[in-house]
Design a protein around this motif. Structure first.
Motif, PDB file in Angstrom:
ATOM      1  N   ALA A   9       0.842  -1.214   0.000  1.00  0.00           N
ATOM      2  CA  ALA A   9       0.000   0.000   0.000  1.00  0.00           C
ATOM      3  C   ALA A   9       0.871   1.256   0.000  1.00  0.00           C
ATOM      4  O   ALA A   9       0.569   2.233  -0.691  1.00  0.00           O
ATOM      5  CB  ALA A   9      -0.917  -0.006   1.217  1.00  0.00           C
ATOM      6  N   ALA A  44       0.982   4.186  -2.773  1.00  0.00           N
ATOM      7  CA  ALA A  44       0.808   5.599  -2.389  1.00  0.00           C
ATOM      8  C   ALA A  44       1.964   6.448  -2.899  1.00  0.00           C
ATOM      9  O   ALA A  44       1.753   7.526  -3.456  1.00  0.00           O
ATOM     10  CB  ALA A  44       0.695   5.709  -0.868  1.00  0.00           C
ATOM     11  N   VAL A  84      -5.705  -2.632  -9.406  1.00  0.00           N
ATOM     12  CA  VAL A  84      -6.193  -3.958  -8.974  1.00  0.00           C
ATOM     13  C   VAL A  84      -6.225  -4.897 -10.175  1.00  0.00           C
ATOM     14  O   VAL A  84      -5.782  -6.061 -10.082  1.00  0.00           O
ATOM     15  CB  VAL A  84      -7.604  -3.833  -8.341  1.00  0.00           C
ATOM     16  N   PRO A 102      -0.378 -10.118  -1.981  1.00  0.00           N
ATOM     17  CA  PRO A 102       0.395  -9.376  -0.970  1.00  0.00           C
ATOM     18  C   PRO A 102       0.892 -10.243   0.185  1.00  0.00           C
ATOM     19  O   PRO A 102       1.846  -9.883   0.871  1.00  0.00           O
ATOM     20  CB  PRO A 102      -0.594  -8.336  -0.443  1.00  0.00           C
ATOM     21  N   VAL A 114      -6.146  -7.686  -2.407  1.00  0.00           N
ATOM     22  CA  VAL A 114      -5.330  -6.706  -3.143  1.00  0.00           C
ATOM     23  C   VAL A 114      -6.080  -5.375  -3.270  1.00  0.00           C
ATOM     24  O   VAL A 114      -5.514  -4.299  -3.068  1.00  0.00           O
ATOM     25  CB  VAL A 114      -4.979  -7.246  -4.561  1.00  0.00           C
ATOM     26  N   ARG A 115      -7.368  -5.472  -3.589  1.00  0.00           N
ATOM     27  CA  ARG A 115      -8.183  -4.269  -3.781  1.00  0.00           C
ATOM     28  C   ARG A 115      -8.159  -3.393  -2.514  1.00  0.00           C
ATOM     29  O   ARG A 115      -8.029  -2.174  -2.600  1.00  0.00           O
ATOM     30  CB  ARG A 115      -9.618  -4.692  -4.122  1.00  0.00           C
ATOM     31  N   TRP A 143      -5.868  -3.286  -0.114  1.00  0.00           N
ATOM     32  CA  TRP A 143      -4.550  -2.677   0.095  1.00  0.00           C
ATOM     33  C   TRP A 143      -4.325  -1.518  -0.876  1.00  0.00           C
ATOM     34  O   TRP A 143      -3.757  -0.492  -0.506  1.00  0.00           O
ATOM     35  CB  TRP A 143      -3.433  -3.719  -0.072  1.00  0.00           C
ATOM     36  N   VAL A 144      -4.789  -1.703  -2.135  1.00  0.00           N
ATOM     37  CA  VAL A 144      -4.628  -0.627  -3.125  1.00  0.00           C
ATOM     38  C   VAL A 144      -5.402   0.613  -2.681  1.00  0.00           C
ATOM     39  O   VAL A 144      -4.880   1.737  -2.715  1.00  0.00           O
ATOM     40  CB  VAL A 144      -5.108  -1.102  -4.523  1.00  0.00           C
ATOM     41  N   PHE A 145      -6.626   0.399  -2.210  1.00  0.00           N
ATOM     42  CA  PHE A 145      -7.445   1.544  -1.789  1.00  0.00           C
ATOM     43  C   PHE A 145      -6.877   2.200  -0.521  1.00  0.00           C
ATOM     44  O   PHE A 145      -6.946   3.422  -0.370  1.00  0.00           O
ATOM     45  CB  PHE A 145      -8.910   1.121  -1.594  1.00  0.00           C
ATOM     46  N   VAL A 146      -6.306   1.377   0.374  1.00  0.00           N
ATOM     47  CA  VAL A 146      -5.641   1.953   1.558  1.00  0.00           C
ATOM     48  C   VAL A 146      -4.506   2.881   1.097  1.00  0.00           C
ATOM     49  O   VAL A 146      -4.374   4.021   1.565  1.00  0.00           O
ATOM     50  CB  VAL A 146      -5.082   0.832   2.480  1.00  0.00           C
ATOM     51  N   GLY A 147      -3.718   2.403   0.150  1.00  0.00           N
ATOM     52  CA  GLY A 147      -2.613   3.213  -0.373  1.00  0.00           C
ATOM     53  C   GLY A 147      -3.112   4.483  -1.041  1.00  0.00           C
ATOM     54  O   GLY A 147      -2.563   5.568  -0.832  1.00  0.00           O
ATOM     55  N   LEU A 148      -4.186   4.351  -1.828  1.00  0.00           N
ATOM     56  CA  LEU A 148      -4.701   5.509  -2.564  1.00  0.00           C
ATOM     57  C   LEU A 148      -5.268   6.584  -1.635  1.00  0.00           C
ATOM     58  O   LEU A 148      -4.986   7.771  -1.805  1.00  0.00           O
ATOM     59  CB  LEU A 148      -5.780   5.064  -3.550  1.00  0.00           C
ATOM     60  N   PHE A 149      -6.054   6.162  -0.657  1.00  0.00           N
ATOM     61  CA  PHE A 149      -6.632   7.166   0.243  1.00  0.00           C
ATOM     62  C   PHE A 149      -5.569   7.740   1.187  1.00  0.00           C
ATOM     63  O   PHE A 149      -5.657   8.902   1.583  1.00  0.00           O
ATOM     64  CB  PHE A 149      -7.836   6.592   1.003  1.00  0.00           C
ATOM     65  N   PHE A 171     -15.329   2.892   1.277  1.00  0.00           N
ATOM     66  CA  PHE A 171     -15.034   1.955   0.184  1.00  0.00           C
ATOM     67  C   PHE A 171     -14.203   0.756   0.645  1.00  0.00           C
ATOM     68  O   PHE A 171     -14.005  -0.178  -0.113  1.00  0.00           O
ATOM     69  CB  PHE A 171     -14.319   2.685  -0.957  1.00  0.00           C
TER      70      PHE A 171
END
Lengths: 231, 207
Positions: free
Chosen positions: A136, A140, A190, A200, B6-7, B9-15, B61
């Protein structure tokens, strides 16, 4: 010049923060001196904050505040356990101690954390069984510039179309666009990860081992703490 | 956290990145308007409210426990890694705000608007004790003793009852909590609006 692994720098940060909060008086000056020496030898980048004028304004304010607070509050030497000292001296000592504590804490944080690269932090997460968090963080870091650009473009578009005449509607439009586009990027990542069968929680772990230098550093810091305690 | 896909973790990173963008861009801009050694009230309320709204929208989300805390950790790490960003105060504030939001949302269980409002109010309200905690940590206990003595002297000098000081401080806390509550409500509304828009887009794509 980096001499230690991520564990060494993390140990230094934790030690510096702990010592900065616990020690008082002249020991704080000794702590700042140890941290400065550490920075000079092993992380000059971390000393970069000492070149910023805002940092010195902050420290100077703390020093100047001491005599003023001391005189306003009517402190004398007895308040610091040194009866017979004039009030202004007591206030100045108070200000210097406040500034030294702030300096020690900020140096500990800056010297330890600025030495860690993104890959170091990812490796630490890997070793702590938090690989997803490392992933993550990678997402970011990679998308930070893109999101900044997207936010700027969205704002400029709304502004050029006269949206700022109705600020609340413009804010709503801006936020909805920003979050929708962010989620769209997320869906693309994704999809890309799924196509590559990325997991992960699986895969090979990054290695991040303790070096002999880290152990020597930990022992030296422990000795410094013990010496400080004994004095 | 084994339930995270995965989705998630990706959203955690994005927000986390989005909150980081707010902290770095808006934070820098506000630092020019309100330098750190002057008034930090408005800066704290504005930055705190927007950051909290972003994190709570993220929770909308990623309906999983710890997601807001993880978003906060990512933001704090981004702040640590940014150039000139190794500043202890904002990092402690971000982490504490995310802990408070996570606590409320975890206690509430399933997503509910009152939990979002309460989480936002508590998180932005943290700006108030944050200053005292950081003063205590950064400057040591002496300054607190001096401040107490000054408050007593000040109330005697101005002829104000010490309880007035309490009301002023309580007022400042309430303003912060109101701003946070609005941010929480805004996050709920924003999450709903974006979700609706995404559903609509998917329907159009399917047709």
């Amino acid at each position: 010049m980096k001499r230690f692994s991520a564990w060494g720098y993390l140990t230094f940060t934790v030690w510096g923060l702990g010592a900065g909060m616990l020690v008082r008086g002249w020991r704080l000056a000794a702590l700042v001196a140890v941290e400065l020496l550490f920075g000079l030898f092993w992380n000059r980048e971390g000393l970069g904050m000492l070149t910023r004028w805002r940092f010195w304004v902050f420290v100077g304010t703390a020093v100047a505040l001491g005599p003023w607070l001391g005189s306003r509050a009517g402190l004398d030497g007895a308040d610091l356990g040194a009866a017979g000292l004039p009030g202004w001296w007591t206030g100045l000592s108070l200000g210097l101690e406040m500034a030294a504590r702030a300096l020690a804490l900020m140096l500990a944080f800056s010297l330890g954390m600025s030495a860690l690269s993104l890959s170091d932090i990812l490796a630490v997460f890997d070793r702590l069984h938090l690989r997803g968090l490392g992933f993550a963080l990678g997402v970011a870091m990679n998308l930070l510039a893109t999101l900044q650009e997207m936010a700027r473009t969205t704002f400029e578009t709304i502004k050029l179309r006269g949206g700022l005449r109705r600020p609340l509607a413009a804010l709503r439009l801006f936020l909805v666009t920003l979050v929708t586009n962010t989620l769209r990027y997320g869906d693309q990542i994704v999809n890309a990860a799924s196509v590559r069968a990325f997991d992960p929680s699986g895969g090979r772990r990054r290695s991040l081992s303790l070096t002999r230098a880290d152990l020597v550093l930990a022992a030296t810091l422990a000795a410094c703490a013990a010496g400080c305690w004994a004095l | 956290m084994s339930s995270y896909r995965v989705r998630d973790w990706v959203f955690v990173g994005l927000f986390g990145a989005l909150w980081g963008v707010v902290e770095t861009t808006l934070g820098t801009y506000l630092n020019v308007i309100f330098p750190s050694f002057t008034n930090t009230f408005f800066k704290g309320v504005i930055l705190g409210s927007i950051g909290v709204a972003v994190a709570l929208t993220g929770r909308y989300f990623i309906q999983k426990r710890w997601s807001v805390l993880l978003i906060g950790i990512i933001t704090a790490l981004l702040k640590t890694l940014s150039p000139g960003g190794s500043r202890i105060g904002p990092i402690v504030a971000i982490l504490m705000q995310s802990v408070l939001m996570e606590l409320v949302l975890s206690v509430a269980g399933r997503p509910q608007i009152w939990a979002y409002i309460l989480a936002g109010a508590l998180a932005v309200g943290w700006n108030f004790p944050h200053k005292f905690v950081m003063m205590r940590v950064m400057y040591g206990r002496t300054i607190i003793q001096v401040a107490q003595k000054l408050t007593q002297d000040g109330s005697a000098m101005l002829g104000l009852d010490p309880s007035m000081a309490f009301w002023i401080l309580a007022g400042l806390l309430v303003v912060r909590m109101l701003a946070g509550g609005v941010a929480g409500w805004g996050a709920w509304a924003l999450g709903g609006a974006v979700s609706e828009r995404r559903t609509h887009r998917q329907q159009v794509a399917t047709e």
